[in-house]
Write an enzyme that holds these catalytic residues in place. Sequence first.
Site, PDB file in Angstrom:
ATOM      1  N   PRO A  44     -38.816  31.838  79.959  1.00 64.97           N
ATOM      2  CA  PRO A  44     -37.978  31.038  80.695  1.00 64.97           C
ATOM      3  C   PRO A  44     -37.384  31.512  81.970  1.00 64.97           C
ATOM      4  O   PRO A  44     -36.246  32.118  82.219  1.00 64.97           O
ATOM      5  CB  PRO A  44     -36.593  30.745  79.885  1.00 64.97           C
ATOM      6  N   CYS A  45     -38.441  31.765  83.120  1.00 69.47           N
ATOM      7  CA  CYS A  45     -37.900  32.638  84.031  1.00 69.47           C
ATOM      8  C   CYS A  45     -36.889  31.737  84.867  1.00 69.47           C
ATOM      9  O   CYS A  45     -36.401  32.644  85.670  1.00 69.47           O
ATOM     10  CB  CYS A  45     -39.552  32.743  85.003  1.00 69.47           C
ATOM     11  N   HIS A  46     -36.820  30.486  84.647  1.00 70.25           N
ATOM     12  CA  HIS A  46     -35.790  29.905  85.518  1.00 70.25           C
ATOM     13  C   HIS A  46     -34.346  30.442  84.922  1.00 70.25           C
ATOM     14  O   HIS A  46     -33.237  30.146  85.866  1.00 70.25           O
ATOM     15  CB  HIS A  46     -35.799  28.465  84.992  1.00 70.25           C
TER      16      HIS A  46
END
Length: 106
Positions: A44-46
Amino acid sequence: VYDFTKSIPSGQVSTYAEVCRAVGGSPRSVGNALRHNPFAPCVPCHRVIASSLYIGGFVGEWGPDSKTKTQYHRKVAILKEEGVIFTEKGFLKEKERVWKEGEKSC
């Protein structure tokens, strides 16, 4: 970088600086790795934002007036679904949403 990012709980965020503190490198190298994340949304780079608590970049774009004018709003929407809210200017509203390695999640 990807393993650390996977450990950030839904509903919380960490910073590029915190990621590099945990795994090494620089905030820029962390951002570059996340920009090229082939494992999203599993990684989940967000959930990684700037140390200033500004929403930061997403898919290589930074801010609402970047190239496509869509990625900033996409990141805001994804995080909002997870309960993480930003001001109109793009700053995190609730500082307690910032997670650091070793802390328990909300």
